[in-house]
Design a protein around this motif. Structure first.
Motif, PDB file in Angstrom:
ATOM      1  N   ARG A 150       0.817  -1.216   0.000  1.00 59.79           N
ATOM      2  CA  ARG A 150       0.000   0.000   0.000  1.00 59.79           C
ATOM      3  C   ARG A 150       0.851   1.267   0.000  1.00 59.79           C
ATOM      4  O   ARG A 150       0.381   2.334  -0.398  1.00 59.79           O
ATOM      5  CB  ARG A 150      -0.931   0.010   1.213  1.00 59.79           C
ATOM      6  CG  ARG A 150      -2.116  -0.956   1.108  1.00 59.79           C
ATOM      7  CD  ARG A 150      -3.026  -0.793   2.299  1.00 59.79           C
ATOM      8  NE  ARG A 150      -4.201  -1.630   2.235  1.00 59.79           N
ATOM      9  CZ  ARG A 150      -5.336  -1.314   1.612  1.00 59.79           C
ATOM     10  NH1 ARG A 150      -5.430  -0.155   0.967  1.00 59.79           N
ATOM     11  NH2 ARG A 150      -6.369  -2.130   1.617  1.00 59.79           N
ATOM     12  N   ASP A 155      -2.893   3.539  -6.675  1.00 55.90           N
ATOM     13  CA  ASP A 155      -4.132   2.760  -6.593  1.00 55.90           C
ATOM     14  C   ASP A 155      -4.186   1.640  -7.623  1.00 55.90           C
ATOM     15  O   ASP A 155      -4.677   0.543  -7.334  1.00 55.90           O
ATOM     16  CB  ASP A 155      -5.353   3.669  -6.759  1.00 55.90           C
ATOM     17  CG  ASP A 155      -5.548   4.600  -5.573  1.00 55.90           C
ATOM     18  OD1 ASP A 155      -5.025   4.292  -4.493  1.00 55.90           O
ATOM     19  OD2 ASP A 155      -6.226   5.632  -5.743  1.00 55.90           O
ATOM     20  N   LEU A 156      -3.707   1.899  -8.826  1.00 60.19           N
ATOM     21  CA  LEU A 156      -3.722   0.869  -9.861  1.00 60.19           C
ATOM     22  C   LEU A 156      -2.790  -0.280  -9.470  1.00 60.19           C
ATOM     23  O   LEU A 156      -3.145  -1.453  -9.617  1.00 60.19           O
ATOM     24  CB  LEU A 156      -3.296   1.460 -11.209  1.00 60.19           C
ATOM     25  CG  LEU A 156      -3.222   0.466 -12.379  1.00 60.19           C
ATOM     26  CD1 LEU A 156      -4.571  -0.218 -12.593  1.00 60.19           C
ATOM     27  CD2 LEU A 156      -2.773   1.179 -13.657  1.00 60.19           C
ATOM     28  N   TRP A 158      -1.963  -1.172  -6.435  1.00 62.06           N
ATOM     29  CA  TRP A 158      -2.569  -1.914  -5.319  1.00 62.06           C
ATOM     30  C   TRP A 158      -3.672  -2.841  -5.812  1.00 62.06           C
ATOM     31  O   TRP A 158      -3.776  -3.980  -5.357  1.00 62.06           O
ATOM     32  CB  TRP A 158      -3.118  -0.958  -4.270  1.00 62.06           C
ATOM     33  CG  TRP A 158      -3.984  -1.634  -3.247  1.00 62.06           C
ATOM     34  CD1 TRP A 158      -5.303  -1.426  -3.010  1.00 62.06           C
ATOM     35  CD2 TRP A 158      -3.592  -2.677  -2.335  1.00 62.06           C
ATOM     36  NE1 TRP A 158      -5.763  -2.251  -2.022  1.00 62.06           N
ATOM     37  CE2 TRP A 158      -4.732  -3.032  -1.579  1.00 62.06           C
ATOM     38  CE3 TRP A 158      -2.403  -3.332  -2.083  1.00 62.06           C
ATOM     39  CZ2 TRP A 158      -4.710  -4.013  -0.601  1.00 62.06           C
ATOM     40  CZ3 TRP A 158      -2.369  -4.323  -1.101  1.00 62.06           C
ATOM     41  CH2 TRP A 158      -3.508  -4.645  -0.375  1.00 62.06           C
ATOM     42  N   SER A 159      -4.491  -2.382  -6.753  1.00 55.32           N
ATOM     43  CA  SER A 159      -5.580  -3.229  -7.250  1.00 55.32           C
ATOM     44  C   SER A 159      -5.035  -4.480  -7.932  1.00 55.32           C
ATOM     45  O   SER A 159      -5.633  -5.559  -7.859  1.00 55.32           O
ATOM     46  CB  SER A 159      -6.474  -2.447  -8.210  1.00 55.32           C
ATOM     47  OG  SER A 159      -5.778  -2.115  -9.398  1.00 55.32           O
ATOM     48  N   GLN A 162      -3.115  -6.689  -5.048  1.00 56.28           N
ATOM     49  CA  GLN A 162      -4.001  -7.281  -4.057  1.00 56.28           C
ATOM     50  C   GLN A 162      -4.355  -8.721  -4.397  1.00 56.28           C
ATOM     51  O   GLN A 162      -4.424  -9.578  -3.518  1.00 56.28           O
ATOM     52  CB  GLN A 162      -5.274  -6.442  -3.917  1.00 56.28           C
ATOM     53  CG  GLN A 162      -6.138  -6.835  -2.726  1.00 56.28           C
ATOM     54  CD  GLN A 162      -7.281  -5.863  -2.542  1.00 56.28           C
ATOM     55  OE1 GLN A 162      -7.597  -5.071  -3.433  1.00 56.28           O
ATOM     56  NE2 GLN A 162      -7.903  -5.907  -1.374  1.00 56.28           N
ATOM     57  N   ARG A 163      -4.553  -9.009  -5.669  1.00 53.99           N
ATOM     58  CA  ARG A 163      -4.897 -10.378  -6.082  1.00 53.99           C
ATOM     59  C   ARG A 163      -3.738 -11.327  -5.766  1.00 53.99           C
ATOM     60  O   ARG A 163      -3.954 -12.444  -5.275  1.00 53.99           O
ATOM     61  CB  ARG A 163      -5.210 -10.404  -7.573  1.00 53.99           C
ATOM     62  CG  ARG A 163      -5.671 -11.768  -8.091  1.00 53.99           C
ATOM     63  CD  ARG A 163      -7.008 -12.145  -7.484  1.00 53.99           C
ATOM     64  NE  ARG A 163      -7.445 -13.456  -7.921  1.00 53.99           N
ATOM     65  CZ  ARG A 163      -8.212 -13.666  -8.992  1.00 53.99           C
ATOM     66  NH1 ARG A 163      -8.586 -12.643  -9.746  1.00 53.99           N
ATOM     67  NH2 ARG A 163      -8.593 -14.884  -9.318  1.00 53.99           N
TER      68      ARG A 163
END
Length: 233
Positions: A150, A155-156, A158-159, A162-163
């Motif tokens: 994080r 943001d991109l 992290w998205s 995250q997977r």
């Protein structure tokens, strides 16, 4: 009465986001080995434990299935997937690419107060590990790596990360469920090295500490999964 810490306090199920809350709690059960790889999930039992109907439990399991943390078939109970050698290799290949860059960004972006909080949690985990209690260690492991990911403030990224982060739960639980106390303490030591490197705010040092930890984790996991496959033969 002494107030409970953040780690001890159980999250409440909020009706407006019921399936998300249940999904998160089942995910935590996987992380802490209350639902290890291969473990069937009895929907009646989960619903009773959370005090809800079957519907939000089924919806939560569907969410976890899309993340690859649950397997469902038409003729068996849902279960936590078994982990294969290929799963381990794929996860660690991706982690080495993704987390090493995040570690460099963390060295620059993380405030010392955040680093200190992780250090304090590691101290708690170490103290509990001496008493063969590992739940705090498992949670701090997740917190540390998520904090690194994080910290990029992207943001991109992290998205996408995250997977991968979610899939590490299954792989990590394989070692945590079968590892010795000495191995758990070694993991905590490796985390402490990362924290010490973060205090320097030197991207190269943090990256090196993180990569050394991941390579050691890959070796530990491959050793465990090879033994498991030998027993299955």
């Amino acid at each position: 009465m002494k107030p409970k810490s953040d780690l001890e306090r159980k999250p409440r199920v909020v009706k407006s986001t019921l399936k998300e809350q249940i999904s998160q709690q089942i995910k935590e059960m996987i992380l802490t080995n209350r639902l290890p790889p291969g473990q069937p999930i009895v929907i009646d039992k989960i619903a009773e434990e959370f005090g809800v109907s079957h519907t939000p439990v089924r919806e939560a399991l569907a969410m976890l299935e899309s993340d690859g943390l649950i397997e469902q078939t038409s003729y068996q109970n849902p279960r936590v997937p078994l982990v294969t050698v290929d799963d381990v290799r794929e996860v660690y290949e991706m982690r080495l690419m993704v987390e090493s860059w995040a570690a460099e960004r963390a060295a620059v972006n993380l405030d010392d107060s955040i680093i200190r909080r992780i250090e304090e949690l590691l101290d708690v985990a170490r103290a509990e590990a001496t008493r063969k209690k590992y739940e705090t260690h498992l949670k701090v492991d997740l917190i540390l790596h998520e904090t690194l990911l994080r910290s990029t403030n992207n943001d991109l990224f992290w998205s996408l990360a995250q997977r991968i982060h979610e899939h590490t739960i299954l792989v990590r639980s394989l070692v945590e469920a079968t590892g010795s106390a000495q191995e758990i303490e070694k993991i905590i030591d490796e985390h402490s090295v990362i924290v010490d490197a973060l205090y320097t705010h030197d991207p190269k040092l943090v990256r090196e500490a993180l990569v050394a930890h991941l390579m050691a984790g890959l070796e530990r996991t491959m050793k465990v999964i090879n033994v498991s496959e030998d027993r299955a033969i």
